[in-house]
Design a protein around this motif. Structure first.
Motif, PDB file in Angstrom:
ATOM      1  N   THR A  27       0.866  -1.172   0.000  1.00 53.67           N
ATOM      2  CA  THR A  27       0.000   0.000   0.000  1.00 53.67           C
ATOM      3  C   THR A  27       0.897   1.214   0.000  1.00 53.67           C
ATOM      4  N   GLU A  28       0.263   2.389  -0.113  1.00 52.43           N
ATOM      5  CA  GLU A  28       1.076   3.606  -0.111  1.00 52.43           C
ATOM      6  C   GLU A  28       1.851   3.753   1.194  1.00 52.43           C
ATOM      7  N   GLN A  29       1.325   3.144   2.258  1.00 49.38           N
ATOM      8  CA  GLN A  29       1.988   3.356   3.545  1.00 49.38           C
ATOM      9  C   GLN A  29       3.279   2.553   3.663  1.00 49.38           C
ATOM     10  N   HIS A  30       3.482   1.598   2.758  1.00 44.63           N
ATOM     11  CA  HIS A  30       4.651   0.744   2.904  1.00 44.63           C
ATOM     12  C   HIS A  30       5.829   1.228   2.090  1.00 44.63           C
ATOM     13  N   SER A  31       6.923   1.193   2.720  1.00 44.63           N
ATOM     14  CA  SER A  31       8.138   1.468   1.975  1.00 44.63           C
ATOM     15  C   SER A  31       8.876   0.141   1.880  1.00 44.63           C
ATOM     16  N   ILE A  32       9.503  -0.121   0.772  1.00 40.06           N
ATOM     17  CA  ILE A  32      10.227  -1.374   0.556  1.00 40.06           C
ATOM     18  C   ILE A  32      11.298  -1.559   1.632  1.00 40.06           C
ATOM     19  N   THR A  33      11.858  -0.435   2.115  1.00 40.24           N
ATOM     20  CA  THR A  33      12.978  -0.530   3.045  1.00 40.24           C
ATOM     21  C   THR A  33      12.537  -0.550   4.510  1.00 40.24           C
ATOM     22  N   MET A  34      11.231  -0.477   4.778  1.00 47.88           N
ATOM     23  CA  MET A  34      10.755  -0.419   6.162  1.00 47.88           C
ATOM     24  C   MET A  34      11.158  -1.680   6.929  1.00 47.88           C
ATOM     25  N   GLU A  35      11.591  -1.496   8.165  1.00 47.83           N
ATOM     26  CA  GLU A  35      11.964  -2.701   8.938  1.00 47.83           C
ATOM     27  C   GLU A  35      10.687  -3.478   9.296  1.00 47.83           C
ATOM     28  N   PRO A  36      10.812  -4.802   9.541  1.00 50.43           N
ATOM     29  CA  PRO A  36       9.626  -5.662   9.603  1.00 50.43           C
ATOM     30  C   PRO A  36       8.576  -5.316  10.650  1.00 50.43           C
ATOM     31  N   VAL A  37       9.010  -4.902  11.850  1.00 51.37           N
ATOM     32  CA  VAL A  37       7.987  -4.636  12.878  1.00 51.37           C
ATOM     33  C   VAL A  37       7.142  -3.427  12.454  1.00 51.37           C
ATOM     34  N   SER A  38       7.805  -2.368  11.965  1.00 55.87           N
ATOM     35  CA  SER A  38       7.045  -1.185  11.512  1.00 55.87           C
ATOM     36  C   SER A  38       6.197  -1.524  10.290  1.00 55.87           C
ATOM     37  N   ALA A  39       6.737  -2.334   9.387  1.00 56.73           N
ATOM     38  CA  ALA A  39       5.975  -2.708   8.187  1.00 56.73           C
ATOM     39  C   ALA A  39       4.708  -3.467   8.596  1.00 56.73           C
ATOM     40  N   ASN A  40       4.844  -4.362   9.584  1.00 57.01           N
ATOM     41  CA  ASN A  40       3.681  -5.111  10.054  1.00 57.01           C
ATOM     42  C   ASN A  40       2.689  -4.200  10.767  1.00 57.01           C
ATOM     43  N   GLN A  41       3.240  -3.280  11.576  1.00 57.28           N
ATOM     44  CA  GLN A  41       2.361  -2.338  12.279  1.00 57.28           C
ATOM     45  C   GLN A  41       1.541  -1.536  11.276  1.00 57.28           C
ATOM     46  N   ASN A  42       2.210  -0.995  10.282  1.00 53.44           N
ATOM     47  CA  ASN A  42       1.522  -0.202   9.265  1.00 53.44           C
ATOM     48  C   ASN A  42       0.478  -1.020   8.531  1.00 53.44           C
ATOM     49  N   TYR A  43       0.872  -2.218   8.170  1.00 55.07           N
ATOM     50  CA  TYR A  43      -0.032  -3.066   7.401  1.00 55.07           C
ATOM     51  C   TYR A  43      -1.283  -3.412   8.227  1.00 55.07           C
ATOM     52  N   PHE A  44      -1.070  -3.916   9.455  1.00 56.32           N
ATOM     53  CA  PHE A  44      -2.224  -4.355  10.248  1.00 56.32           C
ATOM     54  C   PHE A  44      -2.992  -3.179  10.872  1.00 56.32           C
ATOM     55  N   ASN A  45      -2.374  -2.002  10.913  1.00 55.34           N
ATOM     56  CA  ASN A  45      -3.099  -0.815  11.386  1.00 55.34           C
ATOM     57  C   ASN A  45      -3.990  -0.221  10.306  1.00 55.34           C
ATOM     58  N   SER A  46      -3.769  -0.631   9.058  1.00 58.01           N
ATOM     59  CA  SER A  46      -4.588  -0.006   8.019  1.00 58.01           C
ATOM     60  C   SER A  46      -6.020  -0.545   8.129  1.00 58.01           C
ATOM     61  N   PRO A  47      -7.012   0.373   8.139  1.00 54.68           N
ATOM     62  CA  PRO A  47      -8.407  -0.031   8.375  1.00 54.68           C
ATOM     63  C   PRO A  47      -8.857  -1.114   7.399  1.00 54.68           C
ATOM     64  N   ASN A  48      -8.347  -1.037   6.194  1.00 53.60           N
ATOM     65  CA  ASN A  48      -8.713  -2.012   5.179  1.00 53.60           C
ATOM     66  C   ASN A  48      -8.375  -3.444   5.604  1.00 53.60           C
ATOM     67  N   VAL A  49      -7.265  -3.588   6.325  1.00 52.99           N
ATOM     68  CA  VAL A  49      -6.817  -4.916   6.760  1.00 52.99           C
ATOM     69  C   VAL A  49      -7.465  -5.300   8.087  1.00 52.99           C
ATOM     70  N   SER A  50      -7.377  -4.406   9.076  1.00 54.49           N
ATOM     71  CA  SER A  50      -7.880  -4.758  10.417  1.00 54.49           C
ATOM     72  C   SER A  50      -9.391  -4.997  10.396  1.00 54.49           C
ATOM     73  N   GLN A  51     -10.104  -4.143   9.659  1.00 49.97           N
ATOM     74  CA  GLN A  51     -11.556  -4.250   9.597  1.00 49.97           C
ATOM     75  C   GLN A  51     -11.990  -5.550   8.927  1.00 49.97           C
ATOM     76  N   LYS A  52     -11.222  -5.963   7.922  1.00 50.70           N
ATOM     77  CA  LYS A  52     -11.646  -7.136   7.140  1.00 50.70           C
ATOM     78  C   LYS A  52     -11.154  -8.457   7.715  1.00 50.70           C
ATOM     79  N   HIS A  53     -10.260  -8.390   8.731  1.00 52.81           N
ATOM     80  CA  HIS A  53      -9.645  -9.627   9.224  1.00 52.81           C
ATOM     81  C   HIS A  53     -10.692 -10.668   9.640  1.00 52.81           C
ATOM     82  N   ASP A  54     -11.664 -10.224  10.419  1.00 54.63           N
ATOM     83  CA  ASP A  54     -12.685 -11.153  10.933  1.00 54.63           C
ATOM     84  C   ASP A  54     -13.700 -11.585   9.877  1.00 54.63           C
TER      85      ASP A  54
END
Ligand SMILES: C[S@@+](CC[C@H](N)C(=O)[O-])C[C@H]1O[C@@H](n2cnc3c(N)ncnc32)[C@H](O)[C@@H]1O
Length: 276
Positions: free
Chosen positions: A6-33
Motif C-alpha cells: 500500500t502507499e503506507q509501505h516502503s520497501i525498506t521499512m523494517e519488519p515490525v514497523s511494516a507489520n504495524q503499518n499493514y495491520f493498522n490499516s483499516p482495510n486490513v484490520s476491519q476485514k480480518h474477521d
C-alpha cells in the motif's frame, strides 16, 4: 499489485514497523474477521488446542501472542480463566477489546494489550531486559499456556520471539505455535536460510508483495526441524543424550489451507518450559 503493498509501505521499512503499518490499516484490520479463511483456520486450530491441553475455566491463564482481532482467543475464551492478547497493531488490539466490551466480558477475563514495536526492535537493550519490560507491561502475569497462531511468518526472528514467549511462561507452561509448514521438497533449502532464498528455484507460499514489503518474513513457511531447533534453543524442548529423542516437543498437522494457489499444511508445535 499485491494487497500487501500500500502507499503506507516502503520497501525498506523494517519488519515490525511494516507489520504495524499493514495491520493498522483499516482495510486490513476491519476485514480480518470477515475473511472465512481466517475464521475457519482459528476454529480448526482452536479445536486442536482444546484437544491438546486440559484447559480449565477456573485456573488456566493464557497468552495469545500476535492476537490480532482475537479470533483464536474467542475460540478458547469459555475454556479458560483469563486470556490476554498481545499485538503490535493498535487497530487490531482495539477491535479485540471492543468486541470483549460489547459482549460484556470483564477485562480481568479477557483483554488485549498493544506493545510498542520499539520494544521488539531496540537493539541497544538486550533481550532479557526486553522480556522483563514486556512482562511488566503485562502486569507480571505468568502464563500456563502461550499460543501464537498464523503469525510466526511475520516475525523477523522466530528464535527471539520463542525465547520471549518462553520467558512469559510459568515453569511447566506450554507454548503452542501454529503456522504454515514448508513444502517438503523445499525443506532443506528452507532450513539453511529462512529469508534469503531468491537464488533458489522455489516458489514462495505467500504472495511476493508481502515479502518485499517486509510484512511476511518467512515466505516458504517452516519445516518441523526448524521449529524443533528453535524450541530446543529456547529451552522448551531437549534432546535426550542417550536415546537421541526429543523430549517436551510435539508436532502435528492440524489442517490444510490454500496459500497463493498452493495447498499447504498447517502445523501445531508444542514445547514445555521445564520446572526449575
Ligand atoms: C495474520 S495475523 C494473525 C492474527 C491472529 N493470531 C489470527 O490467527 O487471526 C498476524 C498478527 O501478527 C501481528 N504481528 C506482526 N508482527 C508482530 C510482532 N513482531 N510481534 C507481535 N505481533 C506481530 C500483526 O499485527 C497481526 O495482528
Amino acid at each position: 499489485m499485491s494487497a500487501y503493498i500500500t502507499e503506507q509501505h516502503s520497501i525498506t521499512m523494517e519488519p515490525v514497523s511494516a507489520n504495524q503499518n499493514y495491520f493498522n490499516s483499516p482495510n486490513v484490520s476491519q476485514k480480518h474477521d470477515e475473511q472465512p479463511l481466517h475464521v475457519e483456520m482459528a476454529r480448526r486450530i482452536g479445536k486442536a488446542l482444546l484437544k491438546a491441553y486440559p484447559f480449565n475455566d477456573e485456573q488456566t491463564i493464557v497468552l495469545d501472542f500476535a492476537c490480532g482481532t482475537g479470533l483464536n482467543s474467542r475460540v478458547l475464551a469459555s475454556h479458560v480463566k483469563t486470556i490476554i492478547g498481545v499485538d503490535i497493531s493498535q487497530e487490531m488490539v482495539d477491535r479485540y477489546n471492543k468486541r470483549v466490551a460489547n459482549q460484556g466480558i470483564s477485562e480481568e477475563e479477557m483483554r488485549a494489550v498493544c506493545i510498542p514495536g520499539k520494544l521488539l526492535n531496540d537493539t541497544s537493550v538486550d533481550q532479557e531486559e526486553q522480556n522483563l519490560q514486556l512482562k511488566k507491561l503485562l502486569g507480571g502475569v505468568e502464563f500456563d499456556v502461550a499460543i501464537c497462531c498464523m503469525s510466526y511468518h511475520h516475525f523477523p526472528s522466530i528464535s527471539s520471539a520463542t525465547r520471549t514467549l518462553s520467558s512469559l511462561l510459568k515453569p511447566g507452561g506450554y507454548l503452542y505455535v501454529a503456522d504454515v509448514e514448508s513444502i517438503p521438497a523445499q525443506s532443506s533449502a528452507h532450513e539453511s536460510n529462512n529469508t534469503q532464498q531468491s537464488d533458489i528455484d522455489l516458489e514462495p507460499i505467500f504472495p511476493e508483495g508481502a515479502c518485499e514489503a517486509g510484512v511476511v518474513m518467512h515466505k516458504y513457511g517452516f519445516s518441523r526441524d526448524v521449529i524443533k531447533g528453535i524450541f530446543i534453543e529456547a529451552g522448551l524442548a531437549e534432546i535426550n543424550e542417550e536415546t537421541g529423542q526429543v523430549a517436551r516437543f510435539g508436532y502435528e498437522i492440524v489442517t490444510r489451507a490454500f496459500k497463493n494457489g498452493k495447498a499447504v499444511n498447517i502445523f501445531l508445535a508444542t514445547g514445555v518450559k521445564p520446572f526449575l
